[in-house]
Design a protein around this motif. Structure first.
Motif, PDB file in Angstrom:
ATOM      1  N   GLY A  53       0.846  -1.175   0.000  1.00 15.23           N
ATOM      2  CA  GLY A  53       0.000   0.000   0.000  1.00 15.23           C
ATOM      3  C   GLY A  53       0.888   1.233   0.000  1.00 15.23           C
ATOM      4  N   TYR A  54       0.482   2.272  -0.699  1.00 16.79           N
ATOM      5  CA  TYR A  54       1.241   3.525  -0.734  1.00 16.79           C
ATOM      6  C   TYR A  54       0.362   4.649  -0.196  1.00 16.79           C
ATOM      7  CZ  TYR A  54       4.269   0.980  -4.002  1.00 16.79           C
ATOM      8  OH  TYR A  54       5.095   0.053  -4.575  1.00 16.79           O
ATOM      9  N   VAL A  55       0.903   5.402   0.726  1.00 16.29           N
ATOM     10  CA  VAL A  55       0.243   6.604   1.226  1.00 16.29           C
ATOM     11  C   VAL A  55       0.984   7.773   0.578  1.00 16.29           C
ATOM     12  CG1 VAL A  55      -0.468   7.903   3.265  1.00 16.29           C
ATOM     13  CG2 VAL A  55      -0.247   5.406   3.385  1.00 16.29           C
ATOM     14  N   ILE A  56       0.295   8.523  -0.273  1.00 19.23           N
ATOM     15  CA  ILE A  56       0.956   9.530  -1.106  1.00 19.23           C
ATOM     16  C   ILE A  56       0.361  10.905  -0.815  1.00 19.23           C
ATOM     17  CG2 ILE A  56       1.502  10.234  -3.462  1.00 19.23           C
ATOM     18  CD1 ILE A  56       1.122   7.314  -4.308  1.00 19.23           C
ATOM     19  N   GLY A  57       1.233  11.857  -0.496  1.00 19.74           N
ATOM     20  CA  GLY A  57       0.811  13.226  -0.265  1.00 19.74           C
ATOM     21  C   GLY A  57       0.999  14.065  -1.514  1.00 19.74           C
ATOM     22  N   VAL A  58      -0.034  14.798  -1.909  1.00 19.47           N
ATOM     23  CA  VAL A  58       0.054  15.675  -3.085  1.00 19.47           C
ATOM     24  C   VAL A  58      -0.347  17.085  -2.669  1.00 19.47           C
ATOM     25  CG1 VAL A  58      -0.380  13.842  -4.761  1.00 19.47           C
ATOM     26  CG2 VAL A  58      -2.307  15.052  -3.764  1.00 19.47           C
ATOM     27  N   ASN A  59       0.231  18.072  -3.339  1.00 19.86           N
ATOM     28  CA  ASN A  59      -0.124  19.454  -3.022  1.00 19.86           C
ATOM     29  C   ASN A  59      -1.179  19.970  -3.993  1.00 19.86           C
ATOM     30  OD1 ASN A  59       1.252  20.004  -5.407  1.00 19.86           O
ATOM     31  ND2 ASN A  59       2.969  21.042  -4.425  1.00 19.86           N
ATOM     32  N   GLU A  60      -1.539  21.235  -3.853  1.00 23.95           N
ATOM     33  CA  GLU A  60      -2.626  21.802  -4.661  1.00 23.95           C
ATOM     34  C   GLU A  60      -2.273  21.865  -6.141  1.00 23.95           C
ATOM     35  OE1 GLU A  60      -3.481  25.557  -2.947  1.00 23.95           O
ATOM     36  OE2 GLU A  60      -4.519  24.727  -1.195  1.00 23.95           O
ATOM     37  N   ASP A  61      -0.975  21.833  -6.456  1.00 26.09           N
ATOM     38  CA  ASP A  61      -0.553  21.870  -7.858  1.00 26.09           C
ATOM     39  C   ASP A  61      -0.462  20.480  -8.470  1.00 26.09           C
ATOM     40  OD1 ASP A  61      -0.287  24.650  -7.783  1.00 26.09           O
ATOM     41  OD2 ASP A  61       1.718  24.493  -6.914  1.00 26.09           O
ATOM     42  N   GLY A  62      -0.806  19.458  -7.687  1.00 28.13           N
ATOM     43  CA  GLY A  62      -0.772  18.097  -8.214  1.00 28.13           C
ATOM     44  C   GLY A  62       0.575  17.429  -8.119  1.00 28.13           C
ATOM     45  N   ASN A  63       1.517  18.033  -7.397  1.00 34.88           N
ATOM     46  CA  ASN A  63       2.843  17.435  -7.244  1.00 34.88           C
ATOM     47  C   ASN A  63       2.855  16.460  -6.073  1.00 34.88           C
ATOM     48  OD1 ASN A  63       4.158  19.153  -9.267  1.00 34.88           O
ATOM     49  ND2 ASN A  63       3.826  20.801  -7.805  1.00 34.88           N
ATOM     50  N   VAL A  64       3.580  15.354  -6.241  1.00 40.43           N
ATOM     51  CA  VAL A  64       3.784  14.418  -5.135  1.00 40.43           C
ATOM     52  C   VAL A  64       4.831  15.035  -4.216  1.00 40.43           C
ATOM     53  CG1 VAL A  64       4.634  12.141  -4.473  1.00 40.43           C
ATOM     54  CG2 VAL A  64       3.171  12.392  -6.483  1.00 40.43           C
ATOM     55  N   VAL A  65       4.454  15.294  -2.966  1.00 44.99           N
ATOM     56  CA  VAL A  65       5.377  15.947  -2.035  1.00 44.99           C
ATOM     57  C   VAL A  65       5.777  15.050  -0.865  1.00 44.99           C
ATOM     58  CG1 VAL A  65       4.635  18.285  -2.602  1.00 44.99           C
ATOM     59  CG2 VAL A  65       3.439  17.017  -0.805  1.00 44.99           C
ATOM     60  N   SER A  66       5.125  13.892  -0.741  1.00 45.73           N
ATOM     61  CA  SER A  66       5.490  12.972   0.337  1.00 45.73           C
ATOM     62  C   SER A  66       4.962  11.586   0.004  1.00 45.73           C
ATOM     63  CB  SER A  66       4.917  13.438   1.680  1.00 45.73           C
ATOM     64  OG  SER A  66       3.498  13.431   1.643  1.00 45.73           O
ATOM     65  N   CYS A  67       5.543  10.575   0.624  1.00 49.46           N
ATOM     66  CA  CYS A  67       5.067   9.218   0.390  1.00 49.46           C
ATOM     67  C   CYS A  67       5.650   8.270   1.423  1.00 49.46           C
ATOM     68  CB  CYS A  67       5.427   8.738  -1.016  1.00 49.46           C
ATOM     69  SG  CYS A  67       7.201   8.671  -1.351  1.00 49.46           S
ATOM     70  N   VAL A  68       4.976   7.154   1.598  1.00 52.42           N
ATOM     71  CA  VAL A  68       5.473   6.080   2.453  1.00 52.42           C
ATOM     72  C   VAL A  68       4.852   4.786   1.945  1.00 52.42           C
ATOM     73  CG1 VAL A  68       3.643   6.285   4.187  1.00 52.42           C
ATOM     74  CG2 VAL A  68       5.867   5.340   4.845  1.00 52.42           C
ATOM     75  N   ARG A  69       5.560   3.683   2.151  1.00 56.50           N
ATOM     76  CA  ARG A  69       5.098   2.378   1.668  1.00 56.50           C
ATOM     77  C   ARG A  69       4.749   1.480   2.849  1.00 56.50           C
ATOM     78  NH1 ARG A  69       9.508  -0.728  -1.691  1.00 56.50           N
ATOM     79  NH2 ARG A  69      10.465  -0.929   0.359  1.00 56.50           N
TER      80      ARG A  69
END
Length: 273
Positions: A53-69
């Motif tokens: 499972g991936y927990v993915i953080g995105v900002n308002e511009d649609g960029n991936v700014v964080s993640c964890v597996r």
């Protein structure tokens, strides 16, 4: 905001995952200088093939700014198969309710310092909250994670301190590493929320998540010759004057719009019926 990608929906988020793997390459292969395999600007290892499972953080511009597996401990995982020296000969935890958390990272190039939205601390806390809340919803009781002393301090500073450790701190390549345990409880989430001041729902709404899904490929436009054959087939299959008239009208319209070169068999102004 947080988007969860797992075995059930990963086919819909290949683009988002690709950007996540690029971020991992920038952080682990670039900024931290870890001994990881980076190919074509993406950091992917053998554990990514095990449907984590991936927990993915995105900002308002649609960029991936964080993640964890997140990976089940009942099968292969990093503590058991890569960092087993930390355990000092003890067997790794194996439980369907204990999952391993790895590849936790944030994009320090896109995020500023501070504790609010759009900051390193804000994105880190949001990722922690999202990970814990998703874990609880999935029936996960505890997380085991291999971290270095710096990440250990980050966890403690964020009101997310491990409740215990496995084995001992062991030199793994360039950095010392330890295996930490975190319980997935409402109390822990509340502590992180209190520290960060994040009280809203951190997960993307269905409509927001839809924006990050892969766009369906449009059908390839027919070539002029393909369109010609299609129109001829439609005309051949027209068994009544009404159907033939409709097929010829379609042919004329496509010709007028410049989508086909040839003129319809019927002359202008002449009705078939």
């Amino acid at each position: 905001m947080i988007i969860i990608v797992d075995a059930l929906n990963r086919h819909e988020y290949s683009g988002l995952l690709d950007r996540m793997f690029q971020l991992r390459a920038q952080v682990f292969g670039g900024r931290l200088g870890w001994d990881v395999k980076v190919e074509n600007g993406r950091e992917i290892d053998q554990f990514d093939a095990l449907d984590p499972g991936y927990v993915i953080g995105v900002n308002e511009d649609g960029n991936v700014v964080s993640c964890v597996r997140a990976l089940q401990t009942t099968g292969p995982h990093m503590l058991a198969d890569v960092f087993s020296a930390i355990l000092g000969g003890e067997p790794p935890l194996r439980s369907p309710t204990v999952w391993e958390s790895t590849r936790f990272c944030v994009d320090t190039k896109r995020l500023s310092l501070g504790r609010g939205p759009g900051t390193i601390s804000g994105a880190t806390s949001e990722l922690m909250i999202g990970s814990l809340e998703w874990a609880m919803s999935a029936g996960i009781s505890d997380i085991v994670t291999v971290i270095d002393p710096i990440m250990n301090k980050v966890l403690k500073r964020s009101n997310n301190a491990p409740y215990d450790y496995l084995g001992s701190t062991t030199q793994m390549g360039k950095v010392p590493a330890m295996a930490a345990l975190l319980d997935c409880t409402p109390e822990r989430v509340a502590q992180v929320r209190e520290f960060s001041g994040i009280h809203h729902d951190v997960f993307a709404s269905p409509s927001e998540a839809e924006c990050f899904k892969d766009k369906p490929r449009s059908a390839e436009p027919k070539t002029n010759s393909q369109m010609q054959r299609y129109l001829e087939e439609q005309l051949d299959q027209a068994h009544t004057p009404k159907d033939r008239d409709a097929a010829l009208r379609t042919w004329s319209q496509l010709h007028d719009r410049g989508l086909i070169d040839s003129l319809p068999p019927a002359r202008a102004g002449r009705r078939v019926s």
